[in-house]
Each structure stands twice: as structure tokens, then as C-alpha cells.
Design a protein around this motif. Structure first.
Motif, PDB file in Angstrom:
ATOM      1  N   TYR A  93      -2.832  -8.156  -8.274  1.00 39.50           N
ATOM      2  CA  TYR A  93      -3.415  -6.846  -8.554  1.00 39.50           C
ATOM      3  C   TYR A  93      -2.320  -5.816  -8.737  1.00 39.50           C
ATOM      4  CZ  TYR A  93      -5.732  -2.403  -7.703  1.00 39.50           C
ATOM      5  OH  TYR A  93      -6.175  -1.112  -7.815  1.00 39.50           O
ATOM      6  N   SER A 139      -2.391  -1.451  -9.247  1.00 38.62           N
ATOM      7  CA  SER A 139      -3.121  -0.214  -9.465  1.00 38.62           C
ATOM      8  C   SER A 139      -2.884   0.279 -10.886  1.00 38.62           C
ATOM      9  CB  SER A 139      -2.643   0.839  -8.465  1.00 38.62           C
ATOM     10  OG  SER A 139      -3.092   2.114  -8.814  1.00 38.62           O
ATOM     11  N   SER A 140      -3.891   0.870 -11.487  1.00 35.74           N
ATOM     12  CA  SER A 140      -3.723   1.392 -12.842  1.00 35.74           C
ATOM     13  C   SER A 140      -2.648   2.468 -12.904  1.00 35.74           C
ATOM     14  CB  SER A 140      -5.050   1.957 -13.345  1.00 35.74           C
ATOM     15  OG  SER A 140      -5.507   3.001 -12.508  1.00 35.74           O
ATOM     16  N   SER A 141      -2.388   3.112 -11.780  1.00 32.16           N
ATOM     17  CA  SER A 141      -1.382   4.178 -11.762  1.00 32.16           C
ATOM     18  C   SER A 141       0.050   3.655 -11.830  1.00 32.16           C
ATOM     19  CB  SER A 141      -1.557   5.041 -10.509  1.00 32.16           C
ATOM     20  OG  SER A 141      -1.391   4.262  -9.345  1.00 32.16           O
ATOM     21  N   VAL A 187      -1.212  -0.632  -4.029  1.00 28.93           N
ATOM     22  CA  VAL A 187      -0.351  -0.513  -5.197  1.00 28.93           C
ATOM     23  C   VAL A 187      -0.298  -1.831  -5.963  1.00 28.93           C
ATOM     24  CG1 VAL A 187       2.021  -0.101  -5.959  1.00 28.93           C
ATOM     25  CG2 VAL A 187       1.047   1.266  -4.100  1.00 28.93           C
ATOM     26  N   TYR A 228       0.852  -1.166   0.000  1.00 33.62           N
ATOM     27  CA  TYR A 228       0.000   0.000   0.000  1.00 33.62           C
ATOM     28  C   TYR A 228       0.900   1.232   0.000  1.00 33.62           C
ATOM     29  CZ  TYR A 228      -4.818  -1.556   0.883  1.00 33.62           C
ATOM     30  OH  TYR A 228      -6.089  -2.054   0.764  1.00 33.62           O
ATOM     31  N   GLU A 244      -3.682   3.741  -0.746  1.00 31.98           N
ATOM     32  CA  GLU A 244      -3.969   3.120  -2.037  1.00 31.98           C
ATOM     33  C   GLU A 244      -3.235   1.789  -2.126  1.00 31.98           C
ATOM     34  OE1 GLU A 244      -3.136   4.085  -6.793  1.00 31.98           O
ATOM     35  OE2 GLU A 244      -1.933   5.052  -5.236  1.00 31.98           O
ATOM     36  N   PRO A 292      -8.239  -4.084  -3.497  1.00 30.73           N
ATOM     37  CA  PRO A 292      -8.663  -2.786  -2.983  1.00 30.73           C
ATOM     38  C   PRO A 292      -9.910  -2.913  -2.113  1.00 30.73           C
ATOM     39  CG  PRO A 292      -8.091  -2.607  -5.287  1.00 30.73           C
ATOM     40  CD  PRO A 292      -8.057  -4.067  -4.961  1.00 30.73           C
TER      41      PRO A 292
END
Length: 121
Positions: free
Chosen positions: A58, A60-62, A47, A36, A45, A104
Motif C-alpha cells: 500500500y 497513500s495517494s499523498s 504512508v 505511519y 495516516e 488503512p
């Protein structure tokens, strides 16, 4: 399980950095793991996360395409390789663990103390 992060610090935009997390105190392979982060004034968030046998779950899209997550079940460690870093990646990064899959908004039982990553000129 106890989690201790290492490897943070300062890096210029476009650079790379690797974070590590050492786990102790329980059976490492019983846990799903993840990273995170929390930037100032923002919510935490997720990560990236990984399953017990080192299959990524998973991203994150970022960070997708720039970060990779991996675990070493022999050495009881979790890693986050961060490439093409951006100023918006600046945050405190936390190693996390749970007996259930980490996605998430799902609860996480164990947290490291966090480590600062700063991306700036």
C-alpha cells in the motif's frame, strides 16, 4: 517485536530523506511492516506498507510516486525512501509491525517510538 526508527531530521522542500527501522525480539519474517505518520493536529495516516517477502502492499495517494518502501529480511530492517519532499510531509513517522497485512484502518500491534521529519525552508 521491538522497533527503533532512525534517519529523521530537517530537509528543504524538494529534497530527499531516508528513514530506517531496526527490528528485534521476534522472527522478523513473521511480520508485515509499514510506516505511519502523524502531523500536528491531524490523525495518524498510513504512508506505506509491505508484505513479509518485500512486496509493497500500500501507498497513500499523498506519497505514491515519491516514496518507496523496502525491507531487508537478512538484516531485520525496514526502510522508507522519501523523494521530492513537501512541507505537508512534515510529521512524526512511525515504524509499525503486525502479524496481519497492514492497510488503512486495520489494527497494528507494534509501534516504534516515532521520529520527526521536518520539511521547510
Amino acid at each position: 517485536v521491538q522497533l527503533v526508527e532512525s534517519g529523521g531530521g530537517w530537509v528543504q522542500p524538494g529534497g530527499s530523506m531516508s528513514l530506517s527501522c531496526a527490528a528485534s525480539g521476534d522472527t522478523f519474517t513473521d511480520y508485515y511492516l509499514g510506516w505511519y505518520r502523524q502531523a500536528p493536529g491531524k490523525e495518524r495516516e498510513l504512508v506505506a506498507s509491505v508484505q513479509r517477502m518485500d512486496s509493497p502492499t500500500y501507498f497513500s495517494s499523498s506519497v505514491a510516486g515519491r516514496f518507496t518502501i523496502s525491507r531487508n529480511n537478512r538484516e531485520n530492517t525496514l526502510s522508507l525512501q522519501m523523494n521530492r519532499l513537501k512541507p505537508e510531509d512534515t510529521a512524526v513517522y512511525y515504524c509499525v509491525a503486525d502479524h496481519n497485512i497492514i492497510l488503512p484502518k486495520t489494527p497494528v500491534s507494534d509501534w516504534g517510538q516515532g521520529i520527526q521529519v521536518t520539511v521547510s525552508l
